[in-house]
Structure formats: structure tokens, C-alpha cells
Design a protein around this motif. Sequence first.
Motif, mmCIF file in Angstrom:
data_model
loop_
_atom_site.group_PDB
_atom_site.id
_atom_site.type_symbol
_atom_site.label_atom_id
_atom_site.label_comp_id
_atom_site.label_asym_id
_atom_site.label_seq_id
_atom_site.Cartn_x
_atom_site.Cartn_y
_atom_site.Cartn_z
ATOM 1 N N VAL A 66 0.850 -1.187 0.000
ATOM 2 C CA VAL A 66 0.000 0.000 0.000
ATOM 3 C C VAL A 66 0.889 1.240 0.000
ATOM 4 O O VAL A 66 1.852 1.330 0.772
ATOM 5 C CB VAL A 66 -0.938 0.012 1.222
ATOM 6 N N LEU A 67 0.561 2.189 -0.872
ATOM 7 C CA LEU A 67 1.292 3.457 -0.970
ATOM 8 C C LEU A 67 0.250 4.563 -0.842
ATOM 9 O O LEU A 67 -0.479 4.848 -1.783
ATOM 10 C CB LEU A 67 2.017 3.543 -2.317
ATOM 11 N N SER A 68 0.169 5.166 0.347
ATOM 12 C CA SER A 68 -0.969 6.050 0.620
ATOM 13 C C SER A 68 -0.601 7.254 1.472
ATOM 14 O O SER A 68 0.333 7.191 2.287
ATOM 15 C CB SER A 68 -2.073 5.253 1.337
ATOM 16 N N ALA A 69 -1.363 8.329 1.297
ATOM 17 C CA ALA A 69 -1.212 9.528 2.124
ATOM 18 C C ALA A 69 -1.815 9.317 3.504
ATOM 19 O O ALA A 69 -1.579 10.116 4.419
ATOM 20 C CB ALA A 69 -1.875 10.725 1.442
ATOM 21 N N ALA A 129 -2.469 -6.861 3.347
ATOM 22 C CA ALA A 129 -1.375 -6.116 2.716
ATOM 23 C C ALA A 129 -0.022 -6.638 3.188
ATOM 24 O O ALA A 129 0.148 -7.013 4.345
ATOM 25 C CB ALA A 129 -1.495 -4.629 3.029
ATOM 26 N N THR A 130 0.945 -6.654 2.275
ATOM 27 C CA THR A 130 2.293 -7.126 2.583
ATOM 28 C C THR A 130 3.123 -6.045 3.264
ATOM 29 O O THR A 130 3.922 -6.316 4.146
ATOM 30 C CB THR A 130 2.994 -7.559 1.283
ATOM 31 N N ASP A 131 2.945 -4.797 2.820
ATOM 32 C CA ASP A 131 3.748 -3.690 3.338
ATOM 33 C C ASP A 131 2.936 -2.412 3.197
ATOM 34 O O ASP A 131 1.902 -2.381 2.506
ATOM 35 C CB ASP A 131 5.067 -3.589 2.568
ATOM 36 N N TYR A 132 3.409 -1.347 3.837
ATOM 37 C CA TYR A 132 2.685 -0.071 3.820
ATOM 38 C C TYR A 132 3.708 1.059 3.812
ATOM 39 O O TYR A 132 4.584 1.119 4.677
ATOM 40 C CB TYR A 132 1.787 0.048 5.054
ATOM 41 N N ILE A 133 3.616 1.947 2.828
ATOM 42 C CA ILE A 133 4.517 3.087 2.709
ATOM 43 C C ILE A 133 3.668 4.358 2.638
ATOM 44 O O ILE A 133 2.716 4.435 1.862
ATOM 45 C CB ILE A 133 5.399 2.984 1.450
ATOM 46 N N GLY A 134 4.009 5.342 3.459
ATOM 47 C CA GLY A 134 3.253 6.583 3.476
ATOM 48 C C GLY A 134 3.725 7.560 2.413
ATOM 49 O O GLY A 134 4.887 7.572 2.015
ATOM 50 N N ALA A 152 14.048 5.858 -2.926
ATOM 51 C CA ALA A 152 15.013 4.831 -2.545
ATOM 52 C C ALA A 152 14.376 3.809 -1.611
ATOM 53 O O ALA A 152 14.638 2.596 -1.726
ATOM 54 C CB ALA A 152 16.229 5.474 -1.881
ATOM 55 N N GLU A 153 13.530 4.275 -0.689
ATOM 56 C CA GLU A 153 12.866 3.349 0.230
ATOM 57 C C GLU A 153 11.874 2.477 -0.517
ATOM 58 O O GLU A 153 11.803 1.262 -0.284
ATOM 59 C CB GLU A 153 12.141 4.122 1.334
ATOM 60 N N LEU A 154 11.090 3.078 -1.420
ATOM 61 C CA LEU A 154 10.122 2.303 -2.188
ATOM 62 C C LEU A 154 10.818 1.204 -2.979
ATOM 63 O O LEU A 154 10.407 0.035 -2.954
ATOM 64 C CB LEU A 154 9.344 3.218 -3.127
ATOM 65 N N LEU A 155 11.904 1.563 -3.678
ATOM 66 C CA LEU A 155 12.620 0.573 -4.474
ATOM 67 C C LEU A 155 13.214 -0.528 -3.604
ATOM 68 O O LEU A 155 13.195 -1.708 -3.966
ATOM 69 C CB LEU A 155 13.727 1.256 -5.287
ATOM 70 N N ALA A 156 13.739 -0.140 -2.441
ATOM 71 C CA ALA A 156 14.328 -1.127 -1.539
ATOM 72 C C ALA A 156 13.274 -2.115 -1.058
ATOM 73 O O ALA A 156 13.512 -3.332 -0.989
ATOM 74 C CB ALA A 156 14.991 -0.438 -0.358
ATOM 75 N N ARG A 157 12.107 -1.613 -0.727
ATOM 76 C CA ARG A 157 11.052 -2.503 -0.230
ATOM 77 C C ARG A 157 10.517 -3.392 -1.344
ATOM 78 O O ARG A 157 10.209 -4.568 -1.115
ATOM 79 C CB ARG A 157 9.930 -1.680 0.393
ATOM 80 N N VAL A 158 10.400 -2.842 -2.545
ATOM 81 C CA VAL A 158 9.949 -3.646 -3.681
ATOM 82 C C VAL A 158 10.961 -4.753 -3.967
ATOM 83 O O VAL A 158 10.600 -5.921 -4.142
ATOM 84 C CB VAL A 158 9.739 -2.776 -4.927
#
Length: 220
Positions: free
Chosen positions: A78-81, A96-101, A107-113
Motif C-alpha cells: 500500500v502506498l498512501s497519504a 497487505a504485505t507492506d505499507y509506505i506513506g 530509494a525506500e520504495l525501491l528497496a522494499r519492492v
Amino acid sequence: MSRVLVIDDEPRIVSFVRRALGADGIAADGVTSGARGLELALTGMYELVILDLLMPGMDGTSVLTQTMARRPQQSVVVLSALTDVETKVRCFGIGATDYIGKPFALAELLARVRARLRPNGSVGGEALLTAGGLRMDVRRRTADAGAGPVSISDREFLLLQHLMSHAGDVCTREEILADVWGCSFDPATNVVDVYVGRLRSKLGAYAVETVRNVGYCVHA
């Protein structure tokens, strides 16, 4: 090549994330409609789905709920405000597997992906974990309590991995929620209990022991 689906109603975010993934060697498709995103997610073509929550029409929570109901093994980040703990815990509870605000660091998004797309999942180390009568294959994402291997979801895998890595110790709900879900403890949430119940339904009632008023334990 790994393939990722990006679902977000903001075209610039879809384009930006797709380009970044492509530059990192990851093929990505993108859509700006929740309904179309759900349709594609259910095809099974994608190793990972990156999903926004706040979308007109079919929102991300509905997409997540229907995807998990029909494809419980699908990895969804999930990528959400929306960054409140309640929303995060609800999404994790759905599957959901992960959650990014948002706003997010690329860099964080790519690392988690990349972590989610590794052949042996999001963890390194041995391919086979054992504790007591439990065996877990981290590459195949299966667990065996003696009746044969069964498939487990990403979150079930992370929970069981945490418990097996601390076999013989009592793991509190607070530390499980922090390590497996990355959330501060919320006394009102029962997401840990729900996922322990899911593991027991697959591995047997005694696979994970409840230590009253403390937490859970897997025997060494």
C-alpha cells in the motif's frame, strides 16, 4: 524479469514509479482506476501490486479486500497519504504485505519492492527453518507441522518466521506488531491474534501456543 502493477489515480505518480522501477530492471504496468487495477491484479500476472487507497470510484481498500479474497497469496504494498496506525493495521489485517506513506522516498520504495521480489522472500538466511515440530521453507513459502506442507501468505510467513526465530521464548504482541507489521502497539487492535488464528487453521491448533496476558510462543 519481475513484473509489478501500480494502481494510483494520480497519473504522474504512476508514471514516476513505473519509470523508476524500469530503471531498476523491474517491468511495471500502471493504471489510474481502482476497478481496472482489480481486474489486472486478479489475472495473476504480477508478483507485486503497489496500491493507493484514496481513489475515486472503487477505492484502494476495496481493491485490496477483493484481491485478498480471491488471490490471498498476492503481495500488495500500500502506498498512501493515509499514515495513521488504524488505517495501516486495517490494511495489514486485510492482507497487505507492506505499507509506505506518502510523500515517499523513492530509494525506500525501491528497496522494499526489491525485498519483496527476492526469490526467497523478504528475508535472507537459511532456506529451511525448523523449530519443534514445525518446518518452514522460506523459498517456497510453505510450512509443515507434520501433515505435509501448506502454502502461507506473506504476512503469515513473516509472523511464523518471527516466532520460529525466537522458538522457546514468549513473544509479546507489542514486539510482534513492531517487527512483523512495523507499527507501534495499539491495544485496540487484534491483528496479531487474527493472523495467529490463520496459522493455526493451516498448521493445527497447537502449532502456536498462547501465553495468557503475554503473547505467543513456538516450542524449540
